[in-house]
Design an enzyme around this catalytic site. Structure first.
Site, PDB file in Angstrom:
ATOM      1  N   HIS A 276       5.635  18.652   1.595  1.00 51.00           N
ATOM      2  CA  HIS A 276       5.636  17.376   1.749  1.00 51.00           C
ATOM      3  C   HIS A 276       6.777  16.873   2.715  1.00 51.00           C
ATOM      4  O   HIS A 276       7.828  17.513   3.044  1.00 51.00           O
ATOM      5  CB  HIS A 276       6.177  16.531   0.472  1.00 51.00           C
ATOM      6  CG  HIS A 276       6.182  15.084   0.334  1.00 51.00           C
ATOM      7  ND1 HIS A 276       7.349  14.338   0.746  1.00 51.00           N
ATOM      8  CD2 HIS A 276       5.202  14.291   0.241  1.00 51.00           C
ATOM      9  CE1 HIS A 276       7.104  13.010   0.904  1.00 51.00           C
ATOM     10  NE2 HIS A 276       5.615  12.946   0.352  1.00 51.00           N
TER      11      HIS A 276
ATOM     12  N   GLU B 285       0.051  12.676   6.384  1.00 51.78           N
ATOM     13  CA  GLU B 285       1.206  11.650   6.167  1.00 51.78           C
ATOM     14  C   GLU B 285       2.066  11.468   7.150  1.00 51.78           C
ATOM     15  O   GLU B 285       3.026  12.442   7.335  1.00 51.78           O
ATOM     16  CB  GLU B 285       1.964  12.076   4.893  1.00 51.78           C
ATOM     17  CG  GLU B 285       1.264  12.122   3.474  1.00 51.78           C
ATOM     18  CD  GLU B 285       1.953  11.918   2.266  1.00 51.78           C
ATOM     19  OE1 GLU B 285       2.123  10.933   1.716  1.00 51.78           O
ATOM     20  OE2 GLU B 285       2.700  12.975   2.135  1.00 51.78           O
TER      21      GLU B 285
ATOM     22  N   GLY C  68       7.488   5.981   2.742  1.00 50.50           N
ATOM     23  CA  GLY C  68       8.631   5.538   1.840  1.00 50.50           C
ATOM     24  C   GLY C  68       9.100   3.969   2.550  1.00 50.50           C
ATOM     25  O   GLY C  68       8.492   3.577   3.321  1.00 50.50           O
TER      26      GLY C  68
ATOM     27  N   SER D 110       3.000   4.584   2.949  1.00 46.39           N
ATOM     28  CA  SER D 110       2.942   3.124   2.944  1.00 46.39           C
ATOM     29  C   SER D 110       1.430   2.734   2.418  1.00 46.39           C
ATOM     30  O   SER D 110       0.982   1.488   2.900  1.00 46.39           O
ATOM     31  CB  SER D 110       3.581   2.498   3.899  1.00 46.39           C
ATOM     32  OG  SER D 110       4.867   2.786   4.099  1.00 46.39           O
TER      33      SER D 110
HETATM   34  P1  PGA Z   1       4.785   5.988  -0.149  1.00 44.49           P
HETATM   35  O1  PGA Z   1       4.919   7.449  -0.025  1.00 44.49           O
HETATM   36  O2  PGA Z   1       3.357   5.475  -0.154  1.00 44.49           O
HETATM   37  O3  PGA Z   1       5.762   5.377  -0.822  1.00 44.49           O
HETATM   38  O4  PGA Z   1       5.055   5.732   1.543  1.00 44.49           O
HETATM   39  C1  PGA Z   1       3.999   8.421   0.316  1.00 44.49           C
HETATM   40  C2  PGA Z   1       4.489   9.722   0.240  1.00 44.49           C
HETATM   41  O5  PGA Z   1       5.525  10.163   0.486  1.00 44.49           O
HETATM   42  O6  PGA Z   1       3.654  10.651  -0.313  1.00 44.49           O
END
Ligand code: PGA
Length: 265
Positions: free
Chosen positions: A101, A173, A179, A219
């Site tokens: 991650h 991602e 985030g 997001s």
């Molecule tokens: P988020 O997180 O949807 O809050 O951006 C995604 C993730 O970190 O897997």
């Protein structure tokens, strides 16, 4: 090449946000809300914090909701203070292990080689593996996003046998989209990067690379989820903040199921 994988995959990474009791309640609501949705074309999963995994694994029906760990050490067992071994996760009945991650890579110095060791170990121990990759804002500015994704994926899968690909999922991602404060990725940009990932998988594994689904994360929310899932290269969604309320998760799920069904992947 047509895709072997036609299920819709949707999951949430709960990060370091829910206590044991909160996670149990979340999982309970989640199962109640989604009980009427057939799982024939759908897989749902959550990745709670380590300390909650044992109780959650006991509580849920794993055919309806898969439970995964947010990380795992590759050794079994060892002198690795603070780490969690494959056997510990096997014993409590975890289905899935996430590796690489962006927050592990950015905040805890996780290198591509470590992601590979974790992935290999998780596969050897029988888990489904979710490999996360994504370029940084700097990579994007220098226009090396595709190269970065190819590199991360190629290293993460080093030594992984084609027969094990049925237990591999990839999450794309972009680091700059994750985030609070993250930017939303343009769906067509995300689709282009997913095409790079699918092409990389198919060049690494000409026979079986098309088996591996690629989820989009960063997001994702109720507003952008339908347009993201409508992209032909996007096979599922990996959601953080917007899915930490079970009703919100359910609303996002409902908003994308029919769209996914109608798009040829
Ligand atoms: P988020 O997180 O949807 O809050 O951006 C995604 C993730 O970190 O897997």
């Amino acid at each position: 090449m047509s895709r072997h994988f036609d299920r819709l995959l949707i999951g949430s990474n709960l990060k370091m946000y829910k206590t044991n009791q909160q996670t149990l309640e979340y999982a309970r609501q989640h199962q109640a809300l989604t009980a009427d949705i057939p799982r024939s074309e759908l897989t749902l999963f959550i990745l709670p914090a380590y300390v909650t995994l044992a109780d959650v694994c006991r509580q849920v029906d794993h055919t309806l909701l898969k439970v995964g760990a947010q990380n795992m050490h590759w050794e079994e067992p060892g002198q690795f203070t603070g780490e969690i071994s494959p056997g510990m996760l096997q014993e409590i009945g975890v289905d899935l292990v996430m590796v690489g991650h962006a927050e592990r890579r950015q905040l805890f110095g996780e290198q591509d080689g470590m992601v590979n060791q974790r992935a290999l170990s998780a596969l050897t121990h029988g888990f489904q593996v979710l490999i996360c990759i994504g370029e940084t804002a700097e990579d994007k500015a220098y226009r090396v996003s595709a190269e970065r994704l190819r590199q991360q994926l190629t290293i993460a899968l080093h030594g992984v046998q084609a027969v094990d690909l049925e237990r591999v999922w990839v999450a794309y991602e972009p680091v700059w989209a994750i985030g609070a404060g993250g930017q939303q990725a343009d769906p067509s940009y995300a689709n282009t990067m997913h095409a790079v990932i699918h092409a990389t998988l198919e060049s690494l594994y000409p026979e079986h690379g098309s088996w591996v689904p690629v989820l989009y994360g960063g997001s994702v929310n109720l507003e952008n989820a339908p347009e993201l899932i409508a992209q032909p290269e996007i096979d599922g969604l990996f959601i953080g903040r917007a899915a930490w309320d079970a009703s919100d998760f359910y609303r996002i799920l409902r908003s994308v199921i029919e769209i996914h069904r109608g798009v040829t992947k």
